[in-house]
Design an enzyme around this catalytic site. Structure first.
Site, PDB file in Angstrom:
ATOM      1  N   ARG A   1       0.809  -1.229   0.000  1.00  0.00           N
ATOM      2  CA  ARG A   1       0.000   0.000   0.000  1.00  0.00           C
ATOM      3  C   ARG A   1       0.839   1.275   0.000  1.00  0.00           C
ATOM      4  NH1 ARG A   1      -3.398  -2.953   3.625  1.00  0.00           N
ATOM      5  NH2 ARG A   1      -5.027  -3.942   2.382  1.00  0.00           N
TER       6      ARG A   1
ATOM      7  N   LYS B   1       4.221  11.536 -11.247  1.00  0.00           N
ATOM      8  CA  LYS B   1       3.416  10.705 -12.161  1.00  0.00           C
ATOM      9  C   LYS B   1       4.127   9.379 -12.373  1.00  0.00           C
ATOM     10  CE  LYS B   1       0.949  14.069 -14.997  1.00  0.00           C
ATOM     11  NZ  LYS B   1       0.738  14.555 -16.383  1.00  0.00           N
TER      12      LYS B   1
ATOM     13  N   GLU C   1      12.340  18.813 -23.349  1.00  0.00           N
ATOM     14  CA  GLU C   1      11.488  19.035 -22.177  1.00  0.00           C
ATOM     15  C   GLU C   1      11.910  20.307 -21.430  1.00  0.00           C
ATOM     16  OE1 GLU C   1       8.788  17.383 -21.628  1.00  0.00           O
ATOM     17  OE2 GLU C   1       9.007  15.321 -22.346  1.00  0.00           O
TER      18      GLU C   1
ATOM     19  N   LYS D   1       8.702  23.692 -13.192  1.00  0.00           N
ATOM     20  CA  LYS D   1       7.788  22.554 -13.007  1.00  0.00           C
ATOM     21  C   LYS D   1       7.367  22.442 -11.542  1.00  0.00           C
ATOM     22  CE  LYS D   1       6.887  17.700 -13.837  1.00  0.00           C
ATOM     23  NZ  LYS D   1       7.215  16.447 -14.524  1.00  0.00           N
TER      24      LYS D   1
ATOM     25  N   GLU E   1      -3.134  17.567 -11.509  1.00  0.00           N
ATOM     26  CA  GLU E   1      -3.510  18.002 -12.856  1.00  0.00           C
ATOM     27  C   GLU E   1      -5.006  18.284 -13.003  1.00  0.00           C
ATOM     28  OE1 GLU E   1      -0.999  16.290 -15.941  1.00  0.00           O
ATOM     29  OE2 GLU E   1      -2.681  16.380 -17.313  1.00  0.00           O
TER      30      GLU E   1
ATOM     31  N   ARG F   1      -1.587  22.315 -14.324  1.00  0.00           N
ATOM     32  CA  ARG F   1      -0.547  21.322 -14.624  1.00  0.00           C
ATOM     33  C   ARG F   1      -0.702  20.771 -16.038  1.00  0.00           C
ATOM     34  NH1 ARG F   1       2.018  16.365 -10.916  1.00  0.00           N
ATOM     35  NH2 ARG F   1       3.425  15.687 -12.548  1.00  0.00           N
TER      36      ARG F   1
ATOM     37  N   ASN G   1       1.685  19.663 -20.692  1.00  0.00           N
ATOM     38  CA  ASN G   1       1.510  18.758 -21.839  1.00  0.00           C
ATOM     39  C   ASN G   1       1.664  19.472 -23.177  1.00  0.00           C
ATOM     40  OD1 ASN G   1       0.897  16.332 -20.369  1.00  0.00           O
ATOM     41  ND2 ASN G   1      -1.015  17.313 -19.794  1.00  0.00           N
TER      42      ASN G   1
ATOM     43  N   HIS H   1       2.326  17.580 -26.381  1.00  0.00           N
ATOM     44  CA  HIS H   1       2.157  16.145 -26.122  1.00  0.00           C
ATOM     45  C   HIS H   1       0.998  15.500 -26.884  1.00  0.00           C
ATOM     46  CE1 HIS H   1       5.235  16.770 -23.162  1.00  0.00           C
ATOM     47  NE2 HIS H   1       5.202  15.517 -22.776  1.00  0.00           N
TER      48      HIS H   1
ATOM     49  N   HIS I   1       2.319  12.615 -28.839  1.00  0.00           N
ATOM     50  CA  HIS I   1       1.972  11.209 -28.580  1.00  0.00           C
ATOM     51  C   HIS I   1       1.462  10.537 -29.847  1.00  0.00           C
ATOM     52  CE1 HIS I   1       1.572  11.401 -23.908  1.00  0.00           C
ATOM     53  NE2 HIS I   1       2.785  11.065 -24.297  1.00  0.00           N
TER      54      HIS I   1
ATOM     55  N   HIS J   1      10.675   9.926 -27.260  1.00  0.00           N
ATOM     56  CA  HIS J   1       9.606  10.738 -26.654  1.00  0.00           C
ATOM     57  C   HIS J   1       9.894  12.242 -26.817  1.00  0.00           C
ATOM     58  CE1 HIS J   1       6.431  11.860 -23.863  1.00  0.00           C
ATOM     59  NE2 HIS J   1       7.305  12.584 -23.196  1.00  0.00           N
TER      60      HIS J   1
HETATM   61  N1  NAD Z   1       6.349  10.517 -15.180  1.00  0.00           N
HETATM   62  C1  NAD Z   1       6.421  11.594 -15.923  1.00  0.00           C
HETATM   63  O1  NAD Z   1       6.044  12.703 -15.511  1.00  0.00           O
HETATM   64  C2  NAD Z   1       7.016  11.497 -17.288  1.00  0.00           C
HETATM   65  C3  NAD Z   1       7.348  12.652 -18.000  1.00  0.00           C
HETATM   66  C4  NAD Z   1       7.971  12.518 -19.250  1.00  0.00           C
HETATM   67  C5  NAD Z   1       8.223  11.254 -19.763  1.00  0.00           C
HETATM   68  N2  NAD Z   1       7.880  10.151 -19.050  1.00  0.00           N
HETATM   69  C6  NAD Z   1       8.182   8.812 -19.554  1.00  0.00           C
HETATM   70  O2  NAD Z   1       9.582   8.681 -19.612  1.00  0.00           O
HETATM   71  C7  NAD Z   1       9.913   7.712 -20.587  1.00  0.00           C
HETATM   72  C8  NAD Z   1      11.040   8.249 -21.446  1.00  0.00           C
HETATM   73  O3  NAD Z   1      12.142   8.472 -20.599  1.00  0.00           O
HETATM   74  P1  NAD Z   1      13.638   8.408 -21.168  1.00  0.00           P
HETATM   75  O4  NAD Z   1      13.742   9.255 -22.371  1.00  0.00           O
HETATM   76  O5  NAD Z   1      14.521   8.645 -20.008  1.00  0.00           O
HETATM   77  O6  NAD Z   1      13.720   6.909 -21.695  1.00  0.00           O
HETATM   78  P2  NAD Z   1      14.423   5.570 -21.168  1.00  0.00           P
HETATM   79  O7  NAD Z   1      14.247   5.383 -19.732  1.00  0.00           O
HETATM   80  O8  NAD Z   1      13.940   4.514 -22.079  1.00  0.00           O
HETATM   81  O9  NAD Z   1      15.966   5.843 -21.471  1.00  0.00           O
HETATM   82  C9  NAD Z   1      16.379   6.082 -22.800  1.00  0.00           C
HETATM   83  C10 NAD Z   1      17.538   5.165 -23.195  1.00  0.00           C
HETATM   84  O10 NAD Z   1      18.722   5.614 -22.524  1.00  0.00           O
HETATM   85  C11 NAD Z   1      19.349   4.526 -21.858  1.00  0.00           C
HETATM   86  N3  NAD Z   1      20.041   5.147 -20.730  1.00  0.00           N
HETATM   87  C12 NAD Z   1      19.509   5.633 -19.602  1.00  0.00           C
HETATM   88  N4  NAD Z   1      20.444   6.262 -18.884  1.00  0.00           N
HETATM   89  C13 NAD Z   1      21.595   6.152 -19.572  1.00  0.00           C
HETATM   90  C14 NAD Z   1      22.911   6.622 -19.333  1.00  0.00           C
HETATM   91  N5  NAD Z   1      23.213   7.355 -18.278  1.00  0.00           N
HETATM   92  N6  NAD Z   1      23.855   6.307 -20.245  1.00  0.00           N
HETATM   93  C15 NAD Z   1      23.558   5.596 -21.362  1.00  0.00           C
HETATM   94  N7  NAD Z   1      22.332   5.147 -21.649  1.00  0.00           N
HETATM   95  C16 NAD Z   1      21.359   5.433 -20.742  1.00  0.00           C
HETATM   96  C17 NAD Z   1      18.251   3.575 -21.546  1.00  0.00           C
HETATM   97  O11 NAD Z   1      18.726   2.258 -21.393  1.00  0.00           O
HETATM   98  C18 NAD Z   1      17.385   3.708 -22.800  1.00  0.00           C
HETATM   99  O12 NAD Z   1      17.904   2.923 -23.834  1.00  0.00           O
HETATM  100  C19 NAD Z   1       8.661   7.435 -21.374  1.00  0.00           C
HETATM  101  O13 NAD Z   1       8.136   6.201 -20.963  1.00  0.00           O
HETATM  102  C20 NAD Z   1       7.732   8.559 -20.958  1.00  0.00           C
HETATM  103  O14 NAD Z   1       6.368   8.166 -21.008  1.00  0.00           O
HETATM  104  C21 NAD Z   1       7.292  10.234 -17.836  1.00  0.00           C
END
Ligand code: NAD
Length: 363
Positions: free
Chosen positions: A121, A143, A185, A225, A235, A239, A243, A246, A250, A262
């Protein structure tokens, strides 16, 4: 020198440390000093490429077992991986007062946040973002989500981390393409609500991604942020402005079937949002042109005909936009802009007009 930004959410407030040396600074922080055990969830690539930094992150902590490896890539945000992680945490005998340490990009962070929220929980999660995107956006704000065949991020909860440690050392191994995508971002926050910040980004030009400038830019973006999250944690209102780009983004990301990162999709989506704002007479033409020029300068493609994953079909994109989870009352909800630094919510987009717009853009 490490910077600190406070996310002001009363009892659920927390610090974000960022910069080179953030991990060392974090060791002196109260959150890591309380005695408890940690389940470590770490991205597979990070475990392989950044073993020294990961060891540094775990130094002095009571770590339960070996790190739980999260397979790289978006597909890890699934029920199957979530079940694997929760099963491993149960086997390790973690208690509710223990904590999860998430080391990786947005994929690991989103999954770890959800696992922490569900385990017995709810337990604490500490985010150690290792991509620029995760530092600028996903590690802050609470999130969490996994994906479903029906769409991205459809199953999740709000669960704030108790600490975020954005150690710049991790960026050394991050591929350039990932860095550029993460930078989108940061640009987004300027476009939403800080015209002066956008001017500073433009002034830094292609040097914006160097560590010297990056720390200042990242701090500005996280502070921006933080204020929005503090005002509207779940949101219900402002908030949603976060987006920007987005809804279009998306749709592009889904249509590209993995070819588009992304942040790349968000960048192209922001250019579309500004162009559509011009079409509706909301935004001056010259602002939309500045946005496109700067995104291109930052290495982010804005023309749909040049994006990985092309060609895009207007009808298919519109269909994706109709299923966006931000929509309400059956209407497409967009974040548009009256200009740089002045994003607004546009609640009832006209589908027929959007289709014409997309057709014009894709030609
Ligand atoms: N929760 C939120 O508010 C929020 C906001 C924006 C995006 N997201 C989510 O985040 C995700 C995208 O995040 P991302 O771009 O970090 O993608 P990711 O976590 O897939 O990382 C991108 C790539 O980089 C590699 N990697 C990570 N750190 C590394 C490092 N230090 N050195 C070398 N390689 C490394 C990973 O293995 C992967 O191949 C999506 O799923 C998206 O929906 C969430």
């Amino acid at each position: 020198m490490t910077d600190r930004v406070r996310i002001d959410l009363g009892a659920r407030g927390y610090d974000v440390l960022l910069g080179p040396g953030a991990l060392a600074a974090a060791r002196r922080h109260d959150v890591l000093r309380s005695p408890r055990r940690y389940a470590v969830l770490a991205d597979a690539n990070v475990l392989r490429l950044c073993s020294g930094l990961v060891a540094g992150a775990l130094e002095g902590l009571d770590v339960a077992g070996a790190p739980i490896e999260i397979p790289e890539g978006e597909r890890a945000k699934s029920f199957a991986t979530l079940e694997m992680v929760l099963g491993r945490m149960l086997d390790l005998g973690l208690e509710r007062g223990d904590a999860v340490l998430a080391i990786g990009g947005g994929v690991t962070g989103d999954l770890a946040g959800l696992a922490a929220a569900l385990y017995k929980r709810g337990m604490d999660v500490i985010q150690v973002p290792t991509t620029l995107l995760a530092m600028a956006d996903s590690s802050v704000g609470g999130k969490t989500a996994i994906n479903m065949p029906q769409g991205k991020n459809l199953i999740g909860v709000f669960h704030q981390p108790s600490f975020v440690i954005a150690e710049f050392g991790f960026l050394d191994t991050l591929p350039d393409r990932e860095r550029q995508a993460g930078f989108a971002e940061i640009i987004k926050t300027a476009l939403i609500g800080d015209r002066d910040f956008f001017g500073r980004l433009e002034a830094a030009g292609q040097n914006g991604l160097t560590i010297k400038h990056l720390q200042a830019h990242l701090k500005t973006a996280i502070t921006f942020k933080a204020a929005i999250v503090a005002a509207d944690e779940r949101e219900a209102g402002p908030r949603a402005l976060l987006n920007l780009g987005h809804t279009f983004g998306h749709a592009l990301e889904s249509e590209a079937c993995g070819a588009l990162l992304h942040g790349e999709a968000v960048a192209a989506g922001m250019a579309l949002a500004f162009d559509y704002s011009v079409r509706l007479g909301l935004c001056p033409d010259k602002d939309a042109a500045r946005v496109r020029d700067y995104l291109e300068l930052a290495g982010l493609k804005t023309r749909l005909s040049a994006l990985p994953g092309r060609p895009f079909t207007p009808e298919a994109m519109l269909q994706r936009m109709r299923h966006d989870k931000k929509n309400s009352g059956g209407h497409i909800r967009l974040v548009l802009a009256r200009g740089i630094g002045n994003a607004i919510l546009h609640d009832q987009a006209d589908s027929a007009d959007l289709l014409h717009f997309l057709k014009d853009q894709i030609q």
